[in-house]
Enzyme design. Sequence first.
Site, mmCIF file in Angstrom:
data_model
loop_
_atom_site.group_PDB
_atom_site.id
_atom_site.type_symbol
_atom_site.label_atom_id
_atom_site.label_comp_id
_atom_site.label_asym_id
_atom_site.label_seq_id
_atom_site.Cartn_x
_atom_site.Cartn_y
_atom_site.Cartn_z
ATOM 1 N N ASP A 164 0.736 -1.216 0.020
ATOM 2 C CA ASP A 164 0.099 -0.080 -0.045
ATOM 3 C C ASP A 164 0.745 1.271 0.079
ATOM 4 O OD1 ASP A 164 -2.371 1.685 0.302
ATOM 5 O OD2 ASP A 164 -1.688 2.004 2.375
ATOM 6 N N SER A 165 0.196 2.300 -0.260
ATOM 7 C CA SER A 165 1.142 3.764 -0.294
ATOM 8 C C SER A 165 1.584 3.898 1.064
ATOM 9 C CB SER A 165 0.188 4.701 -0.649
ATOM 10 O OG SER A 165 -0.970 4.976 0.136
ATOM 11 N N GLY B 156 -2.336 9.109 -3.558
ATOM 12 C CA GLY B 156 -3.806 9.523 -4.198
ATOM 13 C C GLY B 156 -3.877 10.945 -4.757
ATOM 14 N N CYS C 297 -3.815 -0.778 -1.950
ATOM 15 C CA CYS C 297 -3.843 0.625 -2.205
ATOM 16 C C CYS C 297 -4.852 0.700 -3.566
ATOM 17 C CB CYS C 297 -2.684 1.226 -2.649
ATOM 18 S SG CYS C 297 -2.863 3.071 -3.055
ATOM 19 N N CYS D 262 -11.149 3.306 -0.856
ATOM 20 C CA CYS D 262 -9.722 4.081 -0.304
ATOM 21 C C CYS D 262 -9.639 2.954 0.908
ATOM 22 C CB CYS D 262 -9.873 5.394 0.158
ATOM 23 S SG CYS D 262 -8.494 5.943 0.973
ATOM 24 N N THR D 263 -8.224 2.700 0.855
ATOM 25 C CA THR D 263 -8.141 1.936 2.263
ATOM 26 C C THR D 263 -8.481 2.201 3.472
ATOM 27 O OG1 THR D 263 -5.875 3.151 2.194
ATOM 28 C CG2 THR D 263 -5.652 0.694 1.190
ATOM 29 N N HIS D 264 -8.445 3.531 3.736
ATOM 30 C CA HIS D 264 -8.742 3.927 4.860
ATOM 31 C C HIS D 264 -10.240 4.057 5.540
ATOM 32 C CE1 HIS D 264 -4.638 5.659 4.293
ATOM 33 N NE2 HIS D 264 -4.859 6.315 5.019
HETATM 34 N N1 DGL Z 1 -3.671 3.853 0.086
HETATM 35 C C1 DGL Z 1 -4.505 5.298 -0.542
HETATM 36 C C2 DGL Z 1 -5.742 4.569 -1.471
HETATM 37 O O1 DGL Z 1 -6.278 3.543 -1.104
HETATM 38 C C3 DGL Z 1 -4.822 6.228 0.332
HETATM 39 C C4 DGL Z 1 -3.845 7.130 0.756
HETATM 40 C C5 DGL Z 1 -2.903 7.621 -0.297
HETATM 41 O O2 DGL Z 1 -3.435 8.677 -1.235
HETATM 42 O O3 DGL Z 1 -1.839 7.281 -0.423
HETATM 43 O O4 DGL Z 1 -6.286 5.005 -2.360
#
Ligand code: DGL
Length: 263
Positions: free
Chosen positions: A6-7, A39, A69, A181-183
């Site tokens: 992931d990022s 992102g 991600c 989005c992961t979050h």
């Molecule tokens: N992991 C990114 C996503 O799921 C969110 C955080 C980022 O922007 O890196 O899109």
Amino acid sequence: MIGVFDSGLGGLTVVKEILNKLPQYKIIYFGDTARTPYGTKSAETVNRYSIENTEFLLEKGAKIIVVACHTASSVSIPTLKKTFPEIPFFEVVTPSFKQALRLTKNKKIGLIGTRTTVESGIYNQLFSQADPNIKLYANPTPLLVPLIEEGWLKKPETRRIIKKYLIPLKMKGIDTLILGCTHYPLIKKVIQEKAGKRVKLVDPSEEIALEIKNFLKNNPELAKNLEPDGEPEIFVSDITPNFEKIAQLFLGRKIKLKKINLE
Ligand code: DGL
């Protein structure tokens, strides 16, 4: 091993689901905390990072790669498949798309995610191929990642921002909403509250874990070669005391982070 990248640390929401559904396998995770967020970056840059992240996980012994991600899943899969043709890749977009297609009754689907995810147009492409009558309403929601990483999961400010982001989608009458989005699984309850009971949420972390489970069931030879369970190994490209806290928030338990240098 199952390799996940992931990022940053948000992808641990996916790890949590994989651990729930496939506790028998060992997971190796790479969070690109030095270069996060993805992102807000161009597809070209995200592609380059995705290749480097995959190389790292393969060197560590990963046999399948999970792109946790959403941003990287939206833009990098064709490049990854071309660069590593032998490797099975899993991403969060296709299972989310399929689930949304199953859930929607009125064919009005909402999507929230980073700017790069929304601007990639991948969901428009998938839905228009599957059913030209589907209307996709997408809204980038860039303020949510920093709020979640601050732990502001239920604060009034966060609730207000979510409400504001969802108003245009609600006005279109969506009955299904993709959490792109992961979050976002961390604020699922507030999103549900603000979207309304009528709207069904699609959580990619659950969908992708099911997809991997099915794949391994149908590929017993590969599954046999995966290392059995053990504590997941979590690598990051930068480390601060706050990252440890964030990792705990996403995974739901304490975990040790190991710093590596990708160069
Ligand atoms: N992991 C990114 C996503 O799921 C969110 C955080 C980022 O922007 O890196 O899109």
